[in-house]
Design an enzyme around this catalytic site. Structure first.
Site, mmCIF file in Angstrom:
data_model
loop_
_atom_site.group_PDB
_atom_site.id
_atom_site.type_symbol
_atom_site.label_atom_id
_atom_site.label_comp_id
_atom_site.label_asym_id
_atom_site.label_seq_id
_atom_site.Cartn_x
_atom_site.Cartn_y
_atom_site.Cartn_z
ATOM 1 N N TYR A 273 0.841 -1.200 0.000
ATOM 2 C CA TYR A 273 0.000 0.000 0.000
ATOM 3 C C TYR A 273 0.874 1.248 0.000
ATOM 4 O O TYR A 273 1.746 1.405 0.864
ATOM 5 C CB TYR A 273 -0.911 -0.012 1.228
ATOM 6 C CG TYR A 273 -1.941 1.083 1.197
ATOM 7 C CD1 TYR A 273 -2.971 1.056 0.262
ATOM 8 C CD2 TYR A 273 -1.870 2.148 2.083
ATOM 9 C CE1 TYR A 273 -3.912 2.073 0.219
ATOM 10 C CE2 TYR A 273 -2.805 3.158 2.050
ATOM 11 C CZ TYR A 273 -3.825 3.120 1.113
ATOM 12 O OH TYR A 273 -4.753 4.125 1.069
ATOM 13 N N CYS B 298 -1.578 50.516 -12.543
ATOM 14 C CA CYS B 298 -0.175 50.872 -12.358
ATOM 15 C C CYS B 298 0.478 51.082 -13.730
ATOM 16 O O CYS B 298 0.053 50.489 -14.729
ATOM 17 C CB CYS B 298 0.500 49.735 -11.598
ATOM 18 S SG CYS B 298 2.301 49.842 -11.486
ATOM 19 N N CYS C 39 2.071 47.411 -14.481
ATOM 20 C CA CYS C 39 1.389 46.124 -14.338
ATOM 21 C C CYS C 39 -0.116 46.335 -14.251
ATOM 22 O O CYS C 39 -0.600 47.462 -14.349
ATOM 23 C CB CYS C 39 1.897 45.355 -13.114
ATOM 24 S SG CYS C 39 1.413 46.083 -11.544
ATOM 25 N N HIS D 267 4.969 48.033 -6.708
ATOM 26 C CA HIS D 267 6.006 48.843 -7.354
ATOM 27 C C HIS D 267 6.463 49.983 -6.450
ATOM 28 O O HIS D 267 7.618 50.440 -6.564
ATOM 29 C CB HIS D 267 5.514 49.364 -8.709
ATOM 30 C CG HIS D 267 5.670 48.381 -9.822
ATOM 31 N ND1 HIS D 267 4.652 47.592 -10.274
ATOM 32 C CD2 HIS D 267 6.776 48.032 -10.566
ATOM 33 C CE1 HIS D 267 5.081 46.817 -11.253
ATOM 34 N NE2 HIS D 267 6.366 47.057 -11.444
#
Length: 660
Positions: A312, A594, A597, A610
């Site tokens: 097992y 931003c 991003c 940032h």
């Protein structure tokens, strides 16, 4: 149909058939599309039926928050599980006329729960017993049948508690996320959270964010090319310098110094053979050698178990008890495809096998070992089988012997040391059986107080490095180290993170998606205790305590209800914030982005990440200038070329966000 029989319930059809074969002669019959097995053993009529894994699941009313629940057939909960209905009908039909019931499902928490619920629903628990099978071999099955035990009620209660706790946690937090998102955006979206899944996601996200924000600092090392016994070696001073001025000053001094040998030591040491696999060890090794995910390894190991080729696999043990017949297993392996390895083993051991027992143990099952039987399996399963066989044979072979040589050298005037460590293998032992990479050198002939020829001394600049990204196997190892999840659940939880689109692959690594980062932030900000590693680990401990009768199932379930209730009150206060955050993360609500991003602007065109990156960049550049004397242009050039520099830092550098 016969009456007055013993009904054996197996977890899966393959296991049921293996059990039937162990008893000898049997009839395989079909009942409404489901196979069952009928036989007589020692004048006892036996019928063997099979589940298909879990046939019942937990469900509750479609309200929020929800604290009431019940077990229902899976096909009633979700129509995609309609195939389970025929198994329930078969077990229900054959339970009516049984005189005795045996739970022969896998001997673990899940198997205990599966069999218990079926007997409770359709049979009679007072007439029920438990079979504890560690390998689907004739010998093991008959041994288990001849030594039936009472139902493992504590194991059952632990399993039921785990299902209830996970369901309450998951359903309430998931509904909280979805309801708030729908309230904020009017969009219906499927989101999920989980008691183990969510802390794992948060860990991945935290690691990735820290990597993205990583600002590498300079480290200087003094590298020395020396000649010993007519061989060139590079050695490093056992010290790193943060300041170039300190490093240069020492280099200048060392060039006018004498290097002598102060110590030569040589000794033999043992490289112990490995212990047999538990599931996590197998998953880690298969990930390293074959690139298989932990969940894939678990599935392949289960395939091998159901074929009767290994014991097992869902075990934490690294130990094999004396009741396991090692000679019989080795003789069985000799008849299969690995007989050439057996000749190596017997040359090492002269046929005397002693297992190198590991530290970890499991009260339910031994370590994973081959049964000695072999039949053709899939290509991927064969790779896992060979790895298990080699590991088992290595564990009963002989330790390797290594010759090590340590040489300490000193610069006389400056009183600073360097060292050279060499090694070679005197006796390979188990290394000839199990794949293992070890560095081998040619040892040298050198005496103490000998002066050493220094050919070159140079200064090397390196940049500090962030912690690595997680891959599936390193995440599995982390989960085990903080004690969240179980051997049987961790691999699947990792795959769930992918299926929920909270993470995605990047080469062999795991990276969070924007949705994953957003969900992790929400869980961290508004459900912090529920998603903490500490609480999750403590809950695992309490669930395990149920097995040993230290705590009651209801106490653990009631505790999680109280915690969820507390957080639901807090949730109501923050519902709008949560909904807005997730909706923005999914692109359902507009927001100011931003410059670099998709995250929301917080200040001066930058998101919170940032902004942190900007602070790190400013302070980091100043520190670089102070430690190296490099001008800013040179520093930025090195940072932009380094793989250690975080993406968020690079965004600012590559867009000339810092004036040169």
């Amino acid at each position: 149909m016969i009456r007055g029989y013993t009904l054996i319930i197996a977890e899966k059809p393959k296991a049921a058939k293996k059990i039937a074969e162990a008893f000898g002669s049997y009839k395989q019959i079909n009942y409404r599309g489901v196979k069952y097995w009928q036989l007589t053993y020692n004048n006892e009529n036996i019928i063997i039926v099979s589940a298909a894994g879990h046939l019942f699941g937990i469900t509750g009313p479609n309200v929020f928050p929800v604290y009431t629940m019940e077990w229902k057939p899976l096909w009633e909960i979700d129509k995609k599980n309609l195939y389970t209905k025929k198994y329930i009908n078969t077990i229900s039909y054959f339970s009516k006329n049984a005189e005795k019931y045996i739970n022969a499902c896998d001997y673990d928490i899940e198997g205990s729960v599966i069999g218990f619920i079926l007997i409770e629903k359709f049979g009679d628990l007072k007439k029920a017993k438990r079979m504890k099978i560690s390998a689907l071999t004739k010998e093991e099955i008959l041994r288990s049948y001849s030594s039936l035990s009472e139902l493992d009620i504590n194991m059952v209660n632990a399993g039921i508690a785990r299902h209830k706790v996970d369901w309450l946690w998951g359903i309430n937090v998931s509904r909280a996320l979805m309801i708030s998102t729908r309230s904020a955006s009017g969009k219906k979206v499927i989101l999920s959270a989980g008691r183990v899944q969510s802390p794992s996601l948060i860990q991945i996200v935290n690691r990735e964010i820290e990597r993205s924000l990583y600002f590498p600092y300079p480290e200087f090392r003094i590298k020395i090319l020396i000649n010993l016994d007519n061989k060139d070696f590079y050695v490093f001073l056992n010290k790193k310098f943060e300041s170039i001025y300190d490093a240069k000053e020492l280099v200048s001094k060392l060039k006018n110094d004498k290097l002598i040998v102060t110590s030569v030591s040589s000794f033999k040491t043992k490289l112990s053979r490995p212990s047999p696999f538990n599931l996590m060890d197998l998953q880690l090794e298969a990930g390293k050698f074959f690139g298989y995910s932990p969940y894939k390894v678990e599935r392949l190991a289960e395939e091998l178990y159901l074929e009767g080729l290994i014991s097992y696999p869902r075990t934490n043990s690294q130990r094999i008890p004396s009741t396991v017949n090692l000679v019989e297993i080795v003789n069985g392996i000799a008849k299969g495809p690995f007989r050439s390895i057996l000749s190596i083993l017997n040359n090492l051991t002269s046929g005397k096998y002693i297992v190198r027992q590991g530290e970890k143990d499991d009260p339910a099952h031994p370590a994973i070992y081959p049964t000695g039987y072999f039949r053709k399996v899939s290509k991927d399963a064969y790779k896992i089988y060979e790895l298990i066989v080699r590991r088992f044979l290595a564990s009963i072979s002989k330790d390797a012997i290594i010759q090590k040589q340590n040489i300490i050298l000193k610069f006389v005037k400056n009183n600073v040391d360097v060292s050279l460590n060499l090694q070679n293998i005197l006796y390979k032992g188990w290394i000839t059986i199990y794949p293992y990479n070890i560095k081998e050198d040619e040892l040298i002939n050198i005496k103490e107080n000998a002066e050493v020829d220094v050919k070159k001394i140079t200064l090397e600049l390196s940049l500090s490095k962030p912690l690595p990204r997680y891959n599936r196997t390193s995440l599995l190892k982390w989960m085990e180290s903080v004690k969240i999840g179980t051997e049987a659940t961790r691999g699947k939880i990792i795959e769930t993170l992918f299926s929920r689109k909270y993470v995605e692959p990047k080469g062999k690594f795991i990276v969070p998606t924007k949705l994953g980062i957003t969900i992790a932030e929400v869980l961290n900000d508004y459900f912090s205790e529920l998603t903490s590693i500490k609480m999750t680990s403590e809950m695992e401990s309490k669930l395990n305590d149920i097995i040993y009768g230290k705590i009651k199932c209801d106490d653990v379930v009631n505790e999680i209800k109280e915690k969820i209730g507390k957080y639901m009150e807090e949730y109501n206060k923050n519902k709008e914030k949560i909904g807005n955050k997730i909706s923005k993360g999914l692109g359902y609500l507009s927001y100011n982005k931003c410059k670099f991003c998709d995250f929301e602007e917080e200040k001066d065109g930058l998101c919170k990440y940032h902004l942190i990156a900007l602070e790190r960049l400013k302070s980091g550049l100043s520190e670089w200038e102070e430690k190296t004397g490099y001008n800013r242009k040179a520093i930025v050039s090195k940072l932009s070329k380094s793989k250690s520099t975080g993406k968020l830092i690079l965004d600012l550098i590559n867009n000339n966000y810092i004036m040169m």
